[in-house]
Write an enzyme that holds these catalytic residues in place. Structure first.
Site, short mmCIF file in Angstrom:
data_model
loop_
_atom_site.label_atom_id
_atom_site.label_comp_id
_atom_site.label_asym_id
_atom_site.label_seq_id
_atom_site.Cartn_x
_atom_site.Cartn_y
_atom_site.Cartn_z
N GLY A 1 0.85 -1.19 0.00
CA GLY A 1 0.00 0.00 0.00
C GLY A 1 0.89 1.23 0.00
O GLY A 1 2.05 1.17 0.42
N GLY B 1 0.13 -4.89 0.45
CA GLY B 1 -1.02 -4.59 -0.41
C GLY B 1 -1.01 -5.34 -1.73
O GLY B 1 -2.07 -5.65 -2.29
N ASP C 1 -1.95 -7.17 7.07
CA ASP C 1 -3.38 -6.95 6.82
C ASP C 1 -3.80 -7.46 5.44
O ASP C 1 -3.29 -8.49 5.00
CB ASP C 1 -3.72 -5.46 7.05
C1 QUE Z 1 6.92 -2.83 5.22
C2 QUE Z 1 5.83 -2.45 4.49
C3 QUE Z 1 5.98 -1.75 3.28
C4 QUE Z 1 7.27 -1.46 2.83
C5 QUE Z 1 8.37 -1.86 3.57
C6 QUE Z 1 8.19 -2.53 4.76
C7 QUE Z 1 4.86 -1.30 2.49
C8 QUE Z 1 5.15 -0.57 1.30
C9 QUE Z 1 6.47 -0.32 0.92
C10 QUE Z 1 6.86 0.41 -0.26
C11 QUE Z 1 7.98 0.03 -0.97
C12 QUE Z 1 8.38 0.74 -2.09
C13 QUE Z 1 7.70 1.87 -2.51
C14 QUE Z 1 6.57 2.26 -1.78
C15 QUE Z 1 6.17 1.55 -0.67
O1 QUE Z 1 7.47 -0.79 1.68
O2 QUE Z 1 3.69 -1.55 2.85
O3 QUE Z 1 5.90 3.34 -2.19
O4 QUE Z 1 8.09 2.59 -3.61
O5 QUE Z 1 4.12 -0.11 0.56
O6 QUE Z 1 9.25 -2.92 5.50
O7 QUE Z 1 4.59 -2.73 4.92
#
Ligand code: QUE
Length: 361
Positions: free
Chosen positions: A65, A119, A150
């Site tokens: 997400g 997500g 989740d």
């Molecule tokens: C735990 C998470 C998420 C995470 C890293 C975690 C997560 C998530 C992202 C993420 C990664 C790259 C992106 C971004 C989000 O990393 O939920 O926008 O470019 O979305 O350790 O839950």
């Protein structure tokens, strides 16, 4: 319409492409809002026989997400105190979409060719088919950022073999393609070089047949291969032993005992757990325990929505996102800082009903 997601429908096959590759296709509220009505409409449209969902680029299906946006909204709206409008809506609409995928009556084929976390898992596990490639990196890493696994993690994780679901939930451990196939998270392994051919074959076969399901299964049978050796297999019995303990403290004691007996894997796993958010570990343990006994996904999502809103009102998610995704110092200051500080009554609070803010489909 959102430029972060693309839809197509041709000859019985509908396609969804997540087109936010600069952010590893991380899921935004706009993407959710564009996708959900499409899924519902395709379910009712007799000309559509199946759906394929994939991510743009070679790095990710979907990294999770868009928690950065949720974090920013909390800072901007209220100076970091209490849930923002986005933090209320994002989880609600995301979980509703997860349920729509679960309820979808036709084949729903997710192509997991790269990073698939949080997500992104919710966009795939609830459908009928998951294709993985050699580029898969699958994880539910939320305990790293003060959250919990989740998007229906409370549904699919406790239903995995042995104690593997609790292991994945608490440690955020990564699975490769062979590991995902071994646990039934993936239904088929297809090398990424064959994906183009696979999609073309799906399109033609569906067009020519009136039974979408058997057409898909025929094509997948022709394109899939054995995924190779599962590097997790040798640790399965130890994981099942340690993660069947009746508390998070019990799991750590058990891992420490195996580590003292010479297991490097147990030592590494214990060290990993000691870096995760203590509150996340305890609420996730309880989430999977409760979710295992629920008979409907909607009940699990109702529980998870309550949990999400309690997380938004607390400190841990905020600190976790700051440390991992914003400042990237990877040094979150958890409070409570140890498992001993996370009382049973604190855990219970994350499962309490929030009046006037219940989940609904
Ligand atoms: C735990 C998470 C998420 C995470 C890293 C975690 C997560 C998530 C992202 C993420 C990664 C790259 C992106 C971004 C989000 O990393 O939920 O926008 O470019 O979305 O350790 O839950």
């Amino acid at each position: 319409m959102s430029d972060e997601i693309r839809f197509a429908a041709e000859g019985g096959l509908a396609t969804i492409e997540l087109t936010r590759s600069k952010a590893l296709n991380a899921l935004t509220l706009d993407m959710i809002r564009a996708m959900h009505p499409k899924v519902e409409a395709w379910d009712d449209d007799d000309s559509i026989k199946a759906v394929v969902i994939k991510g743009e680029g070679e790095r990710a299906f979907c990294a999770g997400g868009d928690v950065r946006a949720v974090y920013r909204s909390i800072v901007d709206d209220l100076g970091g105190k209490g849930p923002s409008e986005l933090s209320r809506t994002f989880f609600l609409e995301e979980y509703r979409l997860n349920h729509a995928i679960h309820a979808f009556s036709k084949p729903y084929v997710a192509i997991l060719d790269g990073v698939t976390m949080g997500g992104g898992v919710g966009l795939s596990v609830h459908g009928s088919h998951r294709i993985v490639t050699e580029r898969l990196m699958f994880a539910m890493p939320e305990t790293t950022i003060g959250l919990f696994p989740d998007v229906g993690g409370g549904w699919f994780l406790p239903r995995l073999p042995g104690a593997m679901g609790l292991y994945l939930a608490l440690t955020g451990a990564r699975l490769d393609a062979a590991g995902a196939v071994a646990l039934g998270i993936a239904t088929h392994y297809v090398p990424s070089a064959r994906l183009e051919g696979l999609e073309a074959a799906l399109a033609t076969t569906i067009n020519e047949s009136d039974d979408g399901r058997s057409a898909i299964n025929d094509v997948l049978g022709r394109f899939s291969e054995a995924p190779g050796i599962d590097p997790m297999a040798e640790h399965r019995s130890m994981i099942d032993r340690c993660f069947s303990a009746t508390s998070v403290e019990g799991i750590l004691e058990s891992l420490d005992r195996e580590a003292a007996g010479g297991s490097e894997f147990a030592a590494e796993t214990a060290a990993t757990l000691r870096h995760k958010c203590p509150t996340s570990l305890k609420i996730s343990f309880e989430q999977l325990r409760r979710g295992r006994d629920m008979s409907k996904l909607v009940d699990v999502l109702t529980m998870e929505y309550r949990m999400s809103q309690h997380c938004m009102a607390g400190t841990e998610f905020f600190e976790g996102v700051r440390a991992i995704l914003i400042d990237k110092d990877h040094a979150p200051k958890w409070q409570p800082e140890s498992l001993a500080g996370v009382s049973d009554s604190l855990v219970d609070q994350f499962f309490a009903v929030i009046p006037d803010r219940e989940f609904s489909l």
